[in-house]
Enzyme design. Structure first.
Site, PDB file in Angstrom:
ATOM      1  N   PRO A   9      29.330  52.560  36.121  1.00 14.45           N
ATOM      2  CA  PRO A   9      29.674  52.296  34.725  1.00 14.45           C
ATOM      3  C   PRO A   9      29.344  50.885  34.249  1.00 14.45           C
ATOM      4  O   PRO A   9      29.507  49.919  35.000  1.00 14.45           O
ATOM      5  CB  PRO A   9      31.190  52.533  34.679  1.00 14.45           C
ATOM      6  CG  PRO A   9      31.650  52.483  36.093  1.00 14.45           C
ATOM      7  CD  PRO A   9      30.492  52.938  36.927  1.00 14.45           C
ATOM      8  N   ASN A  10      28.885  50.831  33.026  1.00  9.80           N
ATOM      9  CA  ASN A  10      28.581  49.582  32.301  1.00  9.80           C
ATOM     10  C   ASN A  10      27.312  48.878  32.789  1.00  9.80           C
ATOM     11  O   ASN A  10      26.907  47.878  32.204  1.00  9.80           O
ATOM     12  CB  ASN A  10      29.767  48.597  32.332  1.00  9.80           C
ATOM     13  CG  ASN A  10      30.994  49.190  31.671  1.00  9.80           C
ATOM     14  OD1 ASN A  10      30.919  49.641  30.544  1.00  9.80           O
ATOM     15  ND2 ASN A  10      32.107  49.240  32.388  1.00  9.80           N
ATOM     16  N   ARG A  17      25.917  42.577  28.539  1.00  7.68           N
ATOM     17  CA  ARG A  17      27.304  42.291  28.966  1.00  7.68           C
ATOM     18  C   ARG A  17      27.371  40.996  29.782  1.00  7.68           C
ATOM     19  O   ARG A  17      26.480  40.720  30.603  1.00  7.68           O
ATOM     20  CB  ARG A  17      27.869  43.483  29.776  1.00  7.68           C
ATOM     21  CG  ARG A  17      27.390  43.567  31.208  1.00  7.68           C
ATOM     22  CD  ARG A  17      27.886  44.796  31.945  1.00  7.68           C
ATOM     23  NE  ARG A  17      29.228  44.687  32.464  1.00  7.68           N
ATOM     24  CZ  ARG A  17      29.596  45.160  33.668  1.00  7.68           C
ATOM     25  NH1 ARG A  17      28.722  45.769  34.460  1.00  7.68           N
ATOM     26  NH2 ARG A  17      30.834  45.035  34.058  1.00  7.68           N
ATOM     27  N   TYR A  22      26.401  38.387  35.018  1.00  4.51           N
ATOM     28  CA  TYR A  22      25.410  39.364  35.488  1.00  4.51           C
ATOM     29  C   TYR A  22      23.960  38.992  35.167  1.00  4.51           C
ATOM     30  O   TYR A  22      23.044  39.701  35.584  1.00  4.51           O
ATOM     31  CB  TYR A  22      25.730  40.742  34.884  1.00  4.51           C
ATOM     32  CG  TYR A  22      27.100  41.243  35.295  1.00  4.51           C
ATOM     33  CD1 TYR A  22      27.389  41.513  36.630  1.00  4.51           C
ATOM     34  CD2 TYR A  22      28.116  41.424  34.360  1.00  4.51           C
ATOM     35  CE1 TYR A  22      28.645  41.947  37.017  1.00  4.51           C
ATOM     36  CE2 TYR A  22      29.378  41.866  34.735  1.00  4.51           C
ATOM     37  CZ  TYR A  22      29.636  42.121  36.067  1.00  4.51           C
ATOM     38  OH  TYR A  22      30.882  42.546  36.455  1.00  4.51           O
ATOM     39  N   ASN A  73      25.258  50.907  43.252  1.00  2.00           N
ATOM     40  CA  ASN A  73      26.196  49.916  42.730  1.00  2.00           C
ATOM     41  C   ASN A  73      27.265  50.717  42.000  1.00  2.00           C
ATOM     42  O   ASN A  73      27.063  51.125  40.853  1.00  2.00           O
ATOM     43  CB  ASN A  73      25.507  48.927  41.790  1.00  2.00           C
ATOM     44  CG  ASN A  73      26.476  47.856  41.288  1.00  2.00           C
ATOM     45  OD1 ASN A  73      27.689  47.980  41.449  1.00  2.00           O
ATOM     46  ND2 ASN A  73      25.939  46.812  40.689  1.00  2.00           N
ATOM     47  N   ALA A  76      32.667  49.182  38.659  1.00  2.00           N
ATOM     48  CA  ALA A  76      34.141  49.108  38.729  1.00  2.00           C
ATOM     49  C   ALA A  76      34.730  50.166  39.672  1.00  2.00           C
ATOM     50  O   ALA A  76      35.794  49.956  40.258  1.00  2.00           O
ATOM     51  CB  ALA A  76      34.723  49.257  37.335  1.00  2.00           C
ATOM     52  N   GLU A  97      25.221  49.405  49.532  1.00  2.00           N
ATOM     53  CA  GLU A  97      25.968  49.050  48.317  1.00  2.00           C
ATOM     54  C   GLU A  97      25.481  47.691  47.801  1.00  2.00           C
ATOM     55  O   GLU A  97      25.304  46.760  48.590  1.00  2.00           O
ATOM     56  CB  GLU A  97      27.458  48.980  48.668  1.00  2.00           C
ATOM     57  CG  GLU A  97      28.342  48.576  47.509  1.00  2.00           C
ATOM     58  CD  GLU A  97      29.827  48.704  47.861  1.00  2.00           C
ATOM     59  OE1 GLU A  97      30.229  49.741  48.420  1.00  2.00           O
ATOM     60  OE2 GLU A  97      30.569  47.747  47.578  1.00  2.00           O
ATOM     61  N   HIS A  99      26.027  44.633  44.732  1.00  2.00           N
ATOM     62  CA  HIS A  99      26.729  44.043  43.588  1.00  2.00           C
ATOM     63  C   HIS A  99      25.945  42.828  43.127  1.00  2.00           C
ATOM     64  O   HIS A  99      25.542  41.994  43.957  1.00  2.00           O
ATOM     65  CB  HIS A  99      28.150  43.629  43.959  1.00  2.00           C
ATOM     66  CG  HIS A  99      28.988  44.800  44.347  1.00  2.00           C
ATOM     67  ND1 HIS A  99      29.438  45.718  43.430  1.00  2.00           N
ATOM     68  CD2 HIS A  99      29.388  45.239  45.560  1.00  2.00           C
ATOM     69  CE1 HIS A  99      30.097  46.660  44.062  1.00  2.00           C
ATOM     70  NE2 HIS A  99      30.083  46.401  45.357  1.00  2.00           N
ATOM     71  N   ARG A 106      35.596  36.432  42.542  1.00  2.00           N
ATOM     72  CA  ARG A 106      36.117  36.831  41.231  1.00  2.00           C
ATOM     73  C   ARG A 106      37.595  37.242  41.331  1.00  2.00           C
ATOM     74  O   ARG A 106      38.262  36.908  42.301  1.00  2.00           O
ATOM     75  CB  ARG A 106      35.211  37.934  40.674  1.00  2.00           C
ATOM     76  CG  ARG A 106      33.756  37.455  40.548  1.00  2.00           C
ATOM     77  CD  ARG A 106      32.861  38.495  39.925  1.00  2.00           C
ATOM     78  NE  ARG A 106      33.271  38.820  38.572  1.00  2.00           N
ATOM     79  CZ  ARG A 106      32.875  39.899  37.910  1.00  2.00           C
ATOM     80  NH1 ARG A 106      32.042  40.755  38.503  1.00  2.00           N
ATOM     81  NH2 ARG A 106      33.285  40.137  36.693  1.00  2.00           N
TER      82      ARG A 106
END
Ligand code: DQA
Length: 160
Positions: A9-10, A17, A22, A73, A76, A97, A99, A106
């Protein structure tokens, strides 16, 4: 050999964003670079992005018998989705995976990845370059798998 790239998502909003977190690169530009690397290395590649957990679970399941490697990825859902973790564990396909950000630098709720324990490896904090590193890592994993299959076939042929 086929790699399926799954974006959570996103991530369709990359370039728009939180650019301070990012970066400014768009998802389609990341995918263009991954496709170029895949073509150079004679790897088949497919891309999928969804904002919906169930669709991501479905796409992972569809990899069974079709894909040799998954780069994901989960965004969230990394921190919340037992369903995505279970799907990765179920298909038993080498999964990396990725990120963009260093999730450990964070908020505390991002420090835990439910999905990483069922992945072959995790790449984080390298921005879009992390996807390239994942391609290099996946190529290595796939060549090791191919070499292992060849050894098993040889051994079986000799046993006959
Ligand atoms: C992310 C990190 C996640 O915590 C976040 O929810 C994302 C993107 C990353 O690539 O850094 O959407 O997966």
């Amino acid at each position: 050999m086929k790699i399926v790239v799954i974006q959570g998502p996103n991530l369709n909003m990359l370039g728009v964003r939180e650019q301070n977190v990012y970066g400014s690169m768009k998802l389609e530009d990341i995918h263009t670079q991954m496709k170029a690397y895949a073509d150079q290395n004679k790897l088949e590649i497919e891309f999928f992005q969804s904002n919906l957990e169930g669709e991501i679970v479905d796409r992972i399941q569809e990899c069974l018998g079709d894909a040799d490697g998954i780069i994901i990825n989960p965004a969230a859902y990394t921190h919340t989705s037992i369903a995505i973790r279970d799907a990765i564990a179920a298909v038993q396909i080498p999964t990396i995976e990725v990120h963009l950000s260093n999730i450990h630098q964070r908020e505390e709720f991002r420090h835990v990845s439910l999905t990483a324990p069922v992945c072959a490896g995790q790449i984080l904090g390298m921005g879009p370059f992390g996807y390239h590193l994942a391609m290099v890592g996946m190529k290595q994993i796939l060549s090791e798998v191919a070499a292992m299959r060849a050894r098993v076939q040889n051994a079986q042929a000799q046993a006959k």
